[in-house]
Design a protein around this motif. Sequence first.
Motif, PDB file in Angstrom:
ATOM      1  N   UNK A 102      25.625  -1.872   4.816  1.00  0.00           N
ATOM      2  CA  UNK A 102      25.861  -0.446   4.869  1.00  0.00           C
ATOM      3  C   UNK A 102      27.303   0.094   5.241  1.00  0.00           C
ATOM      4  N   UNK A 103      27.750   1.070   4.694  1.00  0.00           N
ATOM      5  CA  UNK A 103      29.038   1.597   4.681  1.00  0.00           C
ATOM      6  C   UNK A 103      29.017   2.638   5.781  1.00  0.00           C
ATOM      7  N   UNK A 104      29.180   2.074   7.223  1.00  0.00           N
ATOM      8  CA  UNK A 104      29.484   2.879   8.284  1.00  0.00           C
ATOM      9  C   UNK A 104      30.677   3.234   8.746  1.00  0.00           C
ATOM     10  N   UNK A 105      31.018   4.302   9.197  1.00  0.00           N
ATOM     11  CA  UNK A 105      32.449   4.367   9.940  1.00  0.00           C
ATOM     12  C   UNK A 105      32.356   5.118  11.103  1.00  0.00           C
ATOM     13  N   UNK A 106      33.063   4.912  12.188  1.00  0.00           N
ATOM     14  CA  UNK A 106      33.092   5.924  13.442  1.00  0.00           C
ATOM     15  C   UNK A 106      34.063   6.923  13.279  1.00  0.00           C
ATOM     16  N   UNK A 107      33.421   8.077  13.932  1.00  0.00           N
ATOM     17  CA  UNK A 107      34.061   9.233  13.558  1.00  0.00           C
ATOM     18  C   UNK A 107      34.931   9.440  15.121  1.00  0.00           C
ATOM     19  N   UNK A 108      34.295   9.363  16.347  1.00  0.00           N
ATOM     20  CA  UNK A 108      34.972   9.645  17.538  1.00  0.00           C
ATOM     21  C   UNK A 108      34.341   8.829  18.617  1.00  0.00           C
ATOM     22  N   UNK A 109      35.084   8.442  19.452  1.00  0.00           N
ATOM     23  CA  UNK A 109      34.399   7.559  20.677  1.00  0.00           C
ATOM     24  C   UNK A 109      34.004   8.853  21.601  1.00  0.00           C
ATOM     25  N   UNK A 110      33.061   8.734  22.270  1.00  0.00           N
ATOM     26  CA  UNK A 110      32.465   9.434  23.417  1.00  0.00           C
ATOM     27  C   UNK A 110      32.561   8.888  24.857  1.00  0.00           C
ATOM     28  N   UNK A 111      32.291   9.666  26.029  1.00  0.00           N
ATOM     29  CA  UNK A 111      31.893   8.885  27.042  1.00  0.00           C
ATOM     30  C   UNK A 111      30.728   8.054  27.139  1.00  0.00           C
ATOM     31  N   UNK A 112      30.825   7.120  27.908  1.00  0.00           N
ATOM     32  CA  UNK A 112      29.657   6.096  27.774  1.00  0.00           C
ATOM     33  C   UNK A 112      29.269   5.502  29.245  1.00  0.00           C
ATOM     34  N   UNK A 113      28.141   5.439  29.324  1.00  0.00           N
ATOM     35  CA  UNK A 113      27.361   4.951  30.689  1.00  0.00           C
ATOM     36  C   UNK A 113      28.035   3.416  30.966  1.00  0.00           C
ATOM     37  N   UNK A 114      28.973   3.183  31.746  1.00  0.00           N
ATOM     38  CA  UNK A 114      29.282   2.031  32.111  1.00  0.00           C
ATOM     39  C   UNK A 114      28.301   0.877  32.577  1.00  0.00           C
ATOM     40  N   UNK A 115      28.309  -0.365  32.436  1.00  0.00           N
ATOM     41  CA  UNK A 115      27.671  -1.492  33.300  1.00  0.00           C
ATOM     42  C   UNK A 115      28.196  -1.542  34.823  1.00  0.00           C
ATOM     43  N   UNK A 116      27.235  -1.588  35.481  1.00  0.00           N
ATOM     44  CA  UNK A 116      27.605  -1.852  37.081  1.00  0.00           C
ATOM     45  C   UNK A 116      26.721  -2.756  38.001  1.00  0.00           C
TER      46      UNK A 116
END
Length: 273
Positions: A102-116
């Motif tokens: 597949x030819x995928x591309x990231x557009x923008x990074x978003x806030x993400x739930x971290x490991x804890x």
Amino acid sequence: MRKISALLLVLILAFTLGACGKDSSTASSEKKEIKIGATSGPYADMVKKAIAPQLEKDGYKVEVVEFNDYMQPNISLGNSSIDANLFQHKIYMETFAKEHKLKLSELIIVPTAPMGIYSDKLKDLNEIKKGTTIAVPNDPTNLARALKILEDAGIIKLDPAADPLTISEKDVTDNPKGLVFKPLEAAQLPRAVESVDLSAVPGNFALAAKMDLLEALQLEDMPEEYRNRVVVNKKDLNSDFAKAIKKAVESDEFEKTIDSEFKGFGKPEWMGK
């Protein structure tokens, strides 16, 4: 007379085809309906609560398509059943795209739930004693993240020459507390909080189990590679709708919604964390 008629026919056909081509191009550039795929839970909620409202202000109609696995969002994007998705980090996206051509591309990074690191038995990591058991993910990517959290907390030391994305127990150079590592499937880690001393739980599984991210004894300082991103097909990277999605995520309203509705989510570098 026949020559004149033939010439007129050619001109009419040329005008008609030209008009059709123009209409097609205009329709493409003025796409106003967007389908965004996301896994059910916090990231579908992020699209609904933080992204879609901003897109709607710009005149877009947004349909959120929810998925319950990690394969279909990319398959559906690849075959253009949806226009974008939100559920994956960079490493997963690149690996999946390569394996499925597949030819995928990231557009923008978003806030993400971290490991804890979570515990029902300890109130603080300073309470760790010799032989304390910690449940950790049994897959290489998430295990590396868990070990890095422990190193950041000063509980263990890791070989500085090891690749931070693939570190494992063999790269632990100092374990003064004698931590005992118990590898488990990531989905079992929330339940393990009840049976072991400590459990390293990825953010998505913690939220699915209704755990409060802010109750973690230690949250990871998440590398950008592990933060989720909005992904589109590479051919659409510079499209109007992709630019509109990026604008929505970069808006002040988006950040305000994250701060109020998604407490504990780690912000990417472009947001200033």
